[in-house]
Design a protein around this motif. Structure first.
Motif, mmCIF file in Angstrom:
data_model
loop_
_atom_site.group_PDB
_atom_site.id
_atom_site.type_symbol
_atom_site.label_atom_id
_atom_site.label_comp_id
_atom_site.label_asym_id
_atom_site.label_seq_id
_atom_site.Cartn_x
_atom_site.Cartn_y
_atom_site.Cartn_z
ATOM 1 N N LEU A 216 -18.541 -9.983 55.841
ATOM 2 C CA LEU A 216 -19.584 -10.997 56.244
ATOM 3 C C LEU A 216 -20.774 -10.625 55.956
ATOM 4 O O LEU A 216 -21.118 -9.732 56.443
ATOM 5 C CB LEU A 216 -18.975 -11.407 57.493
ATOM 6 C CG LEU A 216 -18.269 -12.645 57.779
ATOM 7 C CD1 LEU A 216 -16.612 -12.010 57.243
ATOM 8 C CD2 LEU A 216 -17.939 -13.126 59.147
ATOM 9 N N SER A 217 -21.771 -11.622 55.619
ATOM 10 C CA SER A 217 -22.977 -11.534 55.472
ATOM 11 C C SER A 217 -23.763 -12.700 56.203
ATOM 12 O O SER A 217 -23.377 -13.708 56.197
ATOM 13 C CB SER A 217 -23.565 -11.297 54.058
ATOM 14 O OG SER A 217 -23.008 -10.246 53.435
ATOM 15 N N PRO A 249 -12.988 -15.334 64.014
ATOM 16 C CA PRO A 249 -12.845 -15.955 62.974
ATOM 17 C C PRO A 249 -14.193 -16.461 62.350
ATOM 18 O O PRO A 249 -14.906 -17.024 63.081
ATOM 19 C CB PRO A 249 -11.789 -17.037 63.122
ATOM 20 C CG PRO A 249 -11.199 -16.650 64.299
ATOM 21 C CD PRO A 249 -12.065 -15.907 64.950
ATOM 22 N N PRO A 250 -14.246 -16.303 61.054
ATOM 23 C CA PRO A 250 -15.749 -16.712 60.434
ATOM 24 C C PRO A 250 -16.022 -18.054 60.583
ATOM 25 O O PRO A 250 -17.208 -18.443 60.801
ATOM 26 C CB PRO A 250 -15.485 -16.372 59.054
ATOM 27 C CG PRO A 250 -14.509 -15.286 58.657
ATOM 28 C CD PRO A 250 -13.473 -15.728 60.065
ATOM 29 N N THR A 273 -31.877 -22.189 61.426
ATOM 30 C CA THR A 273 -30.960 -22.141 60.205
ATOM 31 C C THR A 273 -30.242 -21.112 59.981
ATOM 32 O O THR A 273 -30.773 -19.853 60.275
ATOM 33 C CB THR A 273 -31.845 -22.820 59.049
ATOM 34 O OG1 THR A 273 -32.774 -21.651 58.877
ATOM 35 C CG2 THR A 273 -32.738 -24.018 59.459
ATOM 36 N N LEU A 274 -29.207 -21.305 59.171
ATOM 37 C CA LEU A 274 -28.160 -20.028 59.013
ATOM 38 C C LEU A 274 -27.412 -20.321 57.733
ATOM 39 O O LEU A 274 -26.794 -21.371 57.117
ATOM 40 C CB LEU A 274 -27.278 -19.983 60.176
ATOM 41 C CG LEU A 274 -26.372 -18.726 60.349
ATOM 42 C CD1 LEU A 274 -26.990 -17.639 60.815
ATOM 43 C CD2 LEU A 274 -25.249 -19.209 61.172
ATOM 44 N N CYS A 275 -27.392 -19.327 57.001
ATOM 45 C CA CYS A 275 -26.242 -18.899 55.743
ATOM 46 C C CYS A 275 -25.378 -17.818 56.048
ATOM 47 O O CYS A 275 -26.079 -16.676 56.186
ATOM 48 C CB CYS A 275 -27.080 -18.935 54.470
ATOM 49 S SG CYS A 275 -26.008 -18.737 53.016
ATOM 50 N N GLN A 276 -23.991 -18.281 56.246
ATOM 51 C CA GLN A 276 -23.094 -17.091 56.388
ATOM 52 C C GLN A 276 -22.260 -16.910 55.249
ATOM 53 O O GLN A 276 -21.704 -18.081 54.619
ATOM 54 C CB GLN A 276 -22.280 -17.175 57.579
ATOM 55 C CG GLN A 276 -21.199 -16.437 57.644
ATOM 56 C CD GLN A 276 -20.400 -16.488 59.160
ATOM 57 O OE1 GLN A 276 -20.838 -16.123 60.272
ATOM 58 N NE2 GLN A 276 -19.439 -17.373 58.984
ATOM 59 N N VAL A 277 -21.965 -15.904 54.637
ATOM 60 C CA VAL A 277 -21.263 -15.644 53.530
ATOM 61 C C VAL A 277 -20.088 -14.924 53.754
ATOM 62 O O VAL A 277 -20.224 -13.533 54.378
ATOM 63 C CB VAL A 277 -21.986 -15.094 52.118
ATOM 64 C CG1 VAL A 277 -20.927 -14.687 51.271
ATOM 65 C CG2 VAL A 277 -23.049 -16.341 51.740
ATOM 66 N N VAL A 286 -15.305 -16.498 48.209
ATOM 67 C CA VAL A 286 -16.413 -16.490 48.886
ATOM 68 C C VAL A 286 -16.593 -17.952 49.370
ATOM 69 O O VAL A 286 -16.688 -18.926 48.970
ATOM 70 C CB VAL A 286 -17.691 -16.291 47.970
ATOM 71 C CG1 VAL A 286 -18.975 -16.307 48.935
ATOM 72 C CG2 VAL A 286 -17.534 -14.845 47.367
ATOM 73 N N ASP A 287 -16.311 -17.676 51.117
ATOM 74 C CA ASP A 287 -16.647 -18.991 51.778
ATOM 75 C C ASP A 287 -18.090 -18.825 52.173
ATOM 76 O O ASP A 287 -18.615 -18.008 52.773
ATOM 77 C CB ASP A 287 -15.673 -19.009 52.927
ATOM 78 C CG ASP A 287 -14.325 -19.259 52.686
ATOM 79 O OD1 ASP A 287 -14.164 -19.485 51.551
ATOM 80 O OD2 ASP A 287 -13.558 -18.980 53.400
ATOM 81 N N VAL A 288 -18.766 -20.047 51.973
ATOM 82 C CA VAL A 288 -20.236 -20.270 52.336
ATOM 83 C C VAL A 288 -20.278 -21.344 53.526
ATOM 84 O O VAL A 288 -19.839 -22.282 53.477
ATOM 85 C CB VAL A 288 -20.945 -20.625 51.202
ATOM 86 C CG1 VAL A 288 -22.612 -20.899 51.668
ATOM 87 C CG2 VAL A 288 -20.899 -19.666 50.235
#
Length: 439
Positions: A216-217, A249-250, A273-277, A286-288
């Motif tokens: 996870l990033s 869980p992501p 604001t957020l971007c999680q990969v 890859v779930d964004v």
């Protein structure tokens, strides 16, 4: 006695550059004859000052503590309420709240120099012996004392600026986390480019490998600038890492992170604001998750022919902390070989192009780099020098296109997979501080 004057502006004059043209001198002298003599010496020296007088140290201290503007103190060391060094120490305490404390010259009736030297050691700028002081000597002493006090103040401010800069640099480096990833085939490159406004931003980013092998990033951006926003960004990064390490869980991470934000933010208008990969354990998907954040870019293709394409968002959620309905649903990308995901904060794409010759023809000062412009820069760097070191090169290019330090902080994180167990991923972390980038 109170002058009631407004704060003294810096005016060029006979005392030299950056010193008052007409200094306000407060004479602390109980003897009328000596006070008259000081005035005559100043007249003979052809020095124009605004001479004020009090008779005791207590009166002088009251003037200073009231905020009256005084450029220089002339103080007799034999006063009714303070003798010798006690007068110097009392008056120096009274000037502690002054941004630029007045110069202090003592007047001693002793022909020896011991008392004057001791006064200088206690904080005076110079000393004069009564009966041995002429107009020229008095003028020289005033000029020297005023200039010395100014120089000391400038040195002190320079030191404070260096300390603040060092503290800011240490905090910025602390915001550059060490990824917790064991898989050698996973590439992680991070970079942080501080803005040029002198205030810390709230950008944060991190990468963690979970127990099941998935990775996870996150890249996030706290609205606003300053120490409060920077501290909130650090808090959210720590909270994010804790959530991931404890097996959350992501898809539930953004909601929990928002609860932390609502508790920790200083005011209700602050949002994130957020971007999680989420890279699956088999590296096939890859779930964004997007929370009001710019969509990432996807790097695919073999070595030497890597292609950069924007991820067209189909499931963008609201920013964290915004009181409107809606949650966060993952957008799934299917992978069939080596890949890398490029995440970034809006400070990168909001860089203004400083002129038409800055590297992209036709751009004007008011135009921004934008997502398309960033994609072009990334693709150009990949074509010219390949994948290794691409984050640092891209941030360097963005800064050059902007024509100097960016207004906003800029963070970039690239996470990817090499596609083969025998190919080691690229790992790098870069903080572009002023010293490094000056070279």
């Amino acid at each position: 006695m109170s002058s009631g004057d407004e704060p003294n502006a810096e005016r060029a004059g006979p005392f030299g550059p950056d010193l008052p043209a007409v200094p306000r001198v407060l004479l602390v002298e109980d003897d009328d004859g000596d006070a008259f003599l000081v005035g005559e010496l100043l007249t003979d020296a052809e020095i124009t000052v605004e001479l004020l007088r009090v008779r005791t140290v207590a009166q002088a201290a009251a003037e200073l503590e009231s905020g009256a503007v005084v450029d220089c103190l002339l103080v007799d060391l034999g006063l009714p309420d303070a003798v010798g060094l006690a007068a110097v120490e009392r008056l120096r305490r009274s000037t502690q709240r002054h941004g630029l404390p007045p110069a202090l010259v003592v007047l001693t009736g002793h022909s020896g120099v011991d008392q004057g030297v001791e006064a200088v050691g206690a904080g005076a700028d110079d000393y004069l012996v009564k009966g041995e002081t002429g107009p020229d000597l008095l003028g020289r002493s005033l000029r020297y004392a005023l200039q010395r006090r100014r120089s000391l103040a400038e040195q002190r401010e320079l030191y404070r600026s260096k300390v603040r800069a060092a503290e800011t640099a240490r905090l910025e480096r602390a915001l550059l986390p060490k990824p917790l990833v064991d898989d050698p085939t996973v590439s992680i490159m991070v970079g942080y480019l501080p803005g040029g406004g002198g205030l810390l931003g709230g950008d944060f980013f991190d990468t963690v490998q979970r127990a099941d092998g998935s990775v996870l990033s996150v890249v996030g951006d706290v609205a606003g600038h300053g120490p409060d926003e920077a501290a909130l960004g650090a808090t959210l990064r720590t909270a994010w890492r804790t959530l991931v390490l404890t097996g959350t869980p992501p898809q539930d991470v953004p909601g929990h992170l928002e609860r932390v934000l609502l508790t920790e933010r200083a005011s209700p208008d602050i949002f994130v604001t957020l971007c999680q990969v989420h890279v699956s354990a088999d590296r096939r998907t890859v779930d964004v998750h997007l929370a009001g954040h710019p969509a990432p870019m996807l790097l695919t293709g073999p070595v030497g022919a890597v292609r950069c394409d924007p991820v067209v968002p189909t499931s963008r959620g609201r920013a964290l902390g915004i009181p409107v309905p809606g949650g966060w649903t993952a957008q799934r990308l299917t992978m069939d070989g080596p890949f890398a995901v490029v995440m970034y904060t809006d400070g990168v794409v909001e860089a203004a192009l400083h002129d038409a010759g800055a590297g992209r023809a036709g751009r004007r000062t008011s135009e921004r780099l934008g997502v398309a412009g960033l994609g072009a820069v990334v693709q150009d760097e990949l074509d010219r020098e390949g994948f290794v070191g691409v984050v640092e090169r891209v941030l360097h290019r963005v800064r050059a296109l902007h024509g100097g330090p960016l207004v906003d902080d800029a963070a970039m994180l690239v996470v990817g997979w090499t596609g083969a167990v025998d190919v080691v991923g690229e790992r790098s972390a870069m903080l572009a501080d002023s010293a490094e980038w000056a070279r």
